[in-house]
Design a protein around this motif. Structure first.
Motif, mmCIF file in Angstrom:
data_model
loop_
_atom_site.group_PDB
_atom_site.id
_atom_site.type_symbol
_atom_site.label_atom_id
_atom_site.label_comp_id
_atom_site.label_asym_id
_atom_site.label_seq_id
_atom_site.Cartn_x
_atom_site.Cartn_y
_atom_site.Cartn_z
ATOM 1 N N UNK A 1 0.842 -1.196 0.000
ATOM 2 C CA UNK A 1 0.000 0.000 0.000
ATOM 3 C C UNK A 1 0.880 1.249 0.000
ATOM 4 N N UNK A 2 0.465 2.238 -0.788
ATOM 5 C CA UNK A 2 1.299 3.436 -0.997
ATOM 6 C C UNK A 2 0.423 4.691 -0.983
ATOM 7 N N UNK A 3 1.054 5.849 -0.803
ATOM 8 C CA UNK A 3 0.326 7.129 -0.829
ATOM 9 C C UNK A 3 0.011 7.523 -2.270
ATOM 10 N N UNK A 4 -0.920 6.835 -2.889
ATOM 11 C CA UNK A 4 -1.190 7.023 -4.311
ATOM 12 C C UNK A 4 -0.234 6.184 -5.141
ATOM 13 N N UNK A 5 -0.458 6.170 -6.453
ATOM 14 C CA UNK A 5 0.395 5.353 -7.321
ATOM 15 C C UNK A 5 1.780 5.975 -7.523
ATOM 16 N N UNK A 6 1.877 7.292 -7.440
ATOM 17 C CA UNK A 6 3.155 7.947 -7.764
ATOM 18 C C UNK A 6 4.325 7.449 -6.920
ATOM 19 N N UNK A 7 4.192 7.381 -5.582
ATOM 20 C CA UNK A 7 5.337 6.890 -4.801
ATOM 21 C C UNK A 7 5.700 5.443 -5.137
ATOM 22 N N UNK A 8 4.703 4.651 -5.541
ATOM 23 C CA UNK A 8 4.987 3.269 -5.929
ATOM 24 C C UNK A 8 5.836 3.239 -7.200
ATOM 25 N N UNK B 1 10.143 10.782 -13.068
ATOM 26 C CA UNK B 1 10.747 9.830 -12.132
ATOM 27 C C UNK B 1 12.048 9.266 -12.695
ATOM 28 N N UNK B 2 12.054 8.966 -13.982
ATOM 29 C CA UNK B 2 13.283 8.451 -14.610
ATOM 30 C C UNK B 2 14.387 9.505 -14.528
ATOM 31 N N UNK B 3 14.024 10.764 -14.782
ATOM 32 C CA UNK B 3 15.023 11.835 -14.699
ATOM 33 C C UNK B 3 15.550 11.965 -13.266
ATOM 34 N N UNK B 4 14.655 11.949 -12.295
ATOM 35 C CA UNK B 4 15.077 12.109 -10.898
ATOM 36 C C UNK B 4 15.995 10.966 -10.462
ATOM 37 N N UNK C 1 12.546 -4.277 -1.749
ATOM 38 C CA UNK C 1 11.365 -3.415 -1.920
ATOM 39 C C UNK C 1 10.745 -3.128 -0.548
ATOM 40 N N UNK C 2 10.662 -4.173 0.278
ATOM 41 C CA UNK C 2 10.126 -3.988 1.630
ATOM 42 C C UNK C 2 10.970 -2.964 2.399
ATOM 43 N N UNK C 3 12.291 -3.074 2.255
ATOM 44 C CA UNK C 3 13.176 -2.143 2.977
ATOM 45 C C UNK C 3 12.913 -0.706 2.537
ATOM 46 N N UNK C 4 12.773 -0.509 1.210
ATOM 47 C CA UNK C 4 12.500 0.837 0.714
ATOM 48 C C UNK C 4 11.177 1.366 1.290
ATOM 49 N N UNK C 5 10.167 0.485 1.340
ATOM 50 C CA UNK C 5 8.877 0.894 1.910
ATOM 51 C C UNK C 5 9.045 1.245 3.384
ATOM 52 N N UNK D 1 -3.371 4.010 -2.577
ATOM 53 C CA UNK D 1 -3.090 3.193 -3.748
ATOM 54 C C UNK D 1 -2.280 1.986 -3.321
ATOM 55 N N UNK D 2 -2.004 1.147 -4.277
ATOM 56 C CA UNK D 2 -1.156 -0.006 -3.967
ATOM 57 C C UNK D 2 -0.434 -0.462 -5.214
ATOM 58 N N UNK D 3 0.606 -1.255 -5.024
ATOM 59 C CA UNK D 3 1.157 -2.006 -6.146
ATOM 60 C C UNK D 3 1.125 -3.483 -5.774
#
Lengths: 537, 537
Positions: free
Chosen positions: B199-206, B235-238, B380-384, B365-367
């Motif tokens: 679960x994420x704060x909208x799709x963007x952070x995912x 996101x790719x640029x960042x 991925x879990x660590x990043x979350x 949101x979620x992925x």
């Protein structure tokens, strides 16, 4: 920096094991031939580079993942918590399978998970803003306080179209930023501008945003206290920069000394590191000290002189437990010194997760950004806009935290009672745990003047250190794992925060409810005696 | 790739101007001398590097900021929106100062900002979870539907300690992930596992999280459709990677052709780019097409063969407006092909911001992450976990969206009426605007089969193109700015999304309320006629 070296060695060891494991898995060949097709669309056109297209067995493996991600560590939710979750599952599946009947999570500043109740007024306003349809209903008068209803109307009127389900301005709803700016002015006695406020989903994304802005490559350094809250080391690792440590002086109550800053800055410069910013956590996490105003002036002067951005983590500004200390924001201190926009680049982070409110799950917070050129502020705005905005409930809560009920409001007295009840209880818990730690053999613990943590130092015997090495773990992690297995108490090893090499600590929150503290102290004391006896050299 | 070249040239031009401007500003000297102090704390110790410590006049300027941030662009909230905000302020300060009386924001998929009402049941549950103290009160029965009360209890029982104000598990509350997994199973007819849900704060952070995982440096490429939603390019640029474009075929209704993917993959490889993932947006943003299942099979086969992670942006899965098309998730299609965990690495993004619910401000949101090794999932879990968790209200809403009221529930009929009312109205608006665009001289517009946008192509005269060049802007941005100034309608130039060089488009949402559509069409038509006449070659 033995600590970082040993960490790195351990990581490499773990990685090597993982790679071996992976190489034995799945060695699927990659199809190579692609039919070339003709088309009129343009193809990628940019200077050729040296990288070779190197197909691997699986799209993503530990040797093709971003190495910055591998490097990142976050101990607060690391191995020890994974072990705790496993023990908790075992307790659920087989009650009585351990010598304790619950896991006590003292690893993380998460007050409501341990029973702290939210402030009623804040929740009333959030509920009404979530479902404004009931604001006009007669039943609502019986369920909600009058000032919560009034505040909900005020807030809704500040949101275009009263649409709490719409993306807001990328910095957050203007009216809510106005309320926050007014709250900062009331706190500091100096002007604040709502255009300087960026509302964020908690303080963490705000910190990431500043790291992303500042860090170009591994030659950019960020000054962090050691011990530090590992969000900083994690964020610096993810953004590919270098953590430049400055050590807090445990002997002087985790003192922040300018001489240490100067020494470390020189050392970093001599290695080719451009130090870009100084992180100060006040009140301290994990160390609990509250900076004296005089000290803050010296820090500001140092940043001004050295051209450093000051990143002020002030999320524990409401958590002060000793009468002789009070919180002064760096913004207030800088303005009281006569420093203005031209003198100091300062970012102050605030969160709804801490304080007496402890609303971690709401993910609200803000940063106040002052002393940057308009061009740079535009870049910060652009970064905020890529994620559109922070969640509106969190935005509303951030405004409430900075503008709580006032004298004369219906909720004022109950609000004050709830707030004081929480803060005075936290102070008692901090003192009880501090005393308990200081009563343990070989343990010394500085006072928790503020924040939500104690960071006791444990003097471990050579025998204990050798036993830890034998199972390939650091001595403090060894101690914490033993503590968890014996008592169900989860604390975080000092190595997750950084510490002077050869010293060992752990971080323990002061958050378990007050009626549990005696049992915690008793279990901890028993465990510690047993541990010391077992490893007596 | 003429588009990117010209963008880059423009950016360099802007940067040069900014640098000149900045160099004229503030040239404060940096204090250099630091007294060395003796201390026992360790200093930074790592291999020396080539960078020199290069003090600049101000801690952060455009030439010392992270260049990846400078490179990032996000047109949906870019220049055109800044202009719109200025016009709105002028209208507020001086009513009648423009030929229109309101700004119509058709730049962004933000339904509730334009008057769409939230789904009542969802908001009831959110309000009750925010303030559970009222669940037991008699007045609550009169204010809330019975199934909302029941659902709130269910949800609270899934949250440890019923603490909606606590940080959750880093992937989100387990019970809510269970509900989402059950919703995915019901949608797809194939199993889903709550351990795969983040679960994420909208799709963007995912999306950012996956980019951070995959991108090591500029030699890592991410396949993106052109036109694309600029979150991806930003996101790719960042994260410092390379956007590898594949062009959708406008002539076949924005068709996604495998031959184009192959051609672009070969081109990228020949430049030394390792393409790591393929982004597919289905239904399309900004292009509105809905992929056929046959096409999805080809895409999955291509990803499997080439070892690409498939990043499936499926946030518009509920937004389908034509009877001949329906949404099929890539997970469902892959499983129906017999592809399992070993065959394809697939990430599906979902959001509460779109669909018929349109709850952008809730940031939920979620992925769903499938087909990755356990080691990578740990990363991925660590990043979350570094960001602790996403906001709990957003988590609750994400679970509601995937498990709405069912037949027999008290709210079922009103829920269906609200949902159908919104979706059928969106379909009518899409058709009305599509017809209107196709009636304009020199404009052609593909059908909006789904999502929330139309992306008409405008054929501009050489005279118009020259006029745009004369004011240093792209022809489509020139058109959009003129449109805004003349009508108050905000649309986003196609150059913000990418387009075949030499073609010009804009993106217009279908979100203004239905009673406003005739006026919008009339103002747009009048403006367009005048524009075409003015620049007739």
């Amino acid at each position: 920096m033995r600590k970082f070296v040993s960490d790195s060695a351990r990581r490499n060891f773990i990685l090597q094991r993982s790679f071996q494991h992976l190489r034995q898995l799945l060695q699927r060949p990659l199809a190579a031939s692609q039919s070339r097709s003709l088309s009129s669309t343009p193809v990628l056109d940019f200077p050729s580079s040296m990288a070779s297209s190197n197909p691997s067995a699986s799209p993503v493996t530990l040797d093709t993942v971003n190495p910055k991600v591998l490097k990142c560590e976050y101990a607060v939710r690391g191995e020890i918590v994974t072990l705790a979750q496993r023990l908790q599952e075992e307790l659920q599946d087989k009650p009585g399978s351990h010598s304790f009947d619950e896991i006590l999570y003292c690893n993380i500043g998460n007050p409501q998970s341990l029973g702290q109740q939210p402030i009623t007024f804040f929740r009333e306003v959030l509920a009404l803003c979530d479902h404004p349809g009931i604001l006009d209903r007669s039943e609502t008068q019986g369920l909600f306080s009058a000032d919560a209803v009034e505040r909900a109307w005020q807030i809704l009127d500040q949101i275009p179209g009263r649409a709490t389900g719409a993306y807001s301005h990328s910095q957050g709803v203007k009216g809510l930023r106005d309320a926050i700016a007014a709250g900062i002015e009331a706190r500091d006695g100096f002007p604040a501008d709502s255009n300087d406020i960026f509302l964020t989903d908690g303080a963490s994304p705000a910190v990431h945003m500043m790291m992303q802005l500042l860090i170009r490559n591994e030659n950019d350094g960020i000054f962090c206290p050691i011990p530090q809250y590992p969000l900083y080391s994690a964020s610096i690792a993810l953004h590919g920069g270098t953590l430049v440590p400055y050590y807090l002086n445990e002997a002087t109550g985790w003192g922040l000394e300018i001489s240490e800053l100067k020494k470390q800055l020189d050392a970093a410069k001599s290695k080719g590191i451009t130090v870009r910013a100084l992180v100060v956590i006040n009140p301290g996490n994990p160390t609990g000290q509250v900076l004296a105003e005089e000290n803050q002036r010296d820090i500001l002067e140092f940043c001004k002189k050295e051209g450093l951005v000051l990143l002020a983590d002030e999320v524990y500004q409401e958590n002060i437990y000793v009468p002789e200390k009070s919180f002064h924001s760096f913004k207030k201190v800088s303005r009281s010194m006569g420093y203005g926009e031209q003198d100091i680049s300062l970012v102050s982070f605030q969160s709804v997760s801490k304080g007496y409110y402890g609303e971690c799950g709401k993910r609200g917070g803000y940063m106040e950004v002052t002393g940057f050129h308009a061009d740079i502020r535009e870049q910060i705005y652009k970064m905020a806009s890529v994620n559109l905005c922070s969640n509106i409930s969190g935005q509303i809560l951030a405004s409430l935290v900075m503008s709580p009920p006032k004298v004369g409001d219906e909720s004022y007295e109950s609000y004050c009672a709830e707030k004081e009840g929480i803060l005075s209880s936290l102070a008692r818990r901090a003192k009880a745990l501090e005393d308990a730690f200081n009563n343990l053999e070989g343990v010394s613990c500085n006072k928790a003047e503020g924040a939500m943590y104690l960071f006791p130092r444990i003097h471990l015997s050579q025998k204990a250190i050798k036993a830890a090495e034998a199972v390939n773990t650091s001595p403090d992690a060894f101690y914490c794992r033993r503590l968890l297995n014996a008592t169900g108490i989860v604390v975080v090893p000092g190595s997750g925060f950084g510490q002077v090499p050869g010293t060992w600590h752990f971080r323990c929150t002061i958050l378990p409810q007050e009626d549990k503290i005696p049992a915690i102290i008793s279990r901890l004391t028993d465990f510690h005696k047993g541990f010391m006896d077992e490893f007596r050299g």
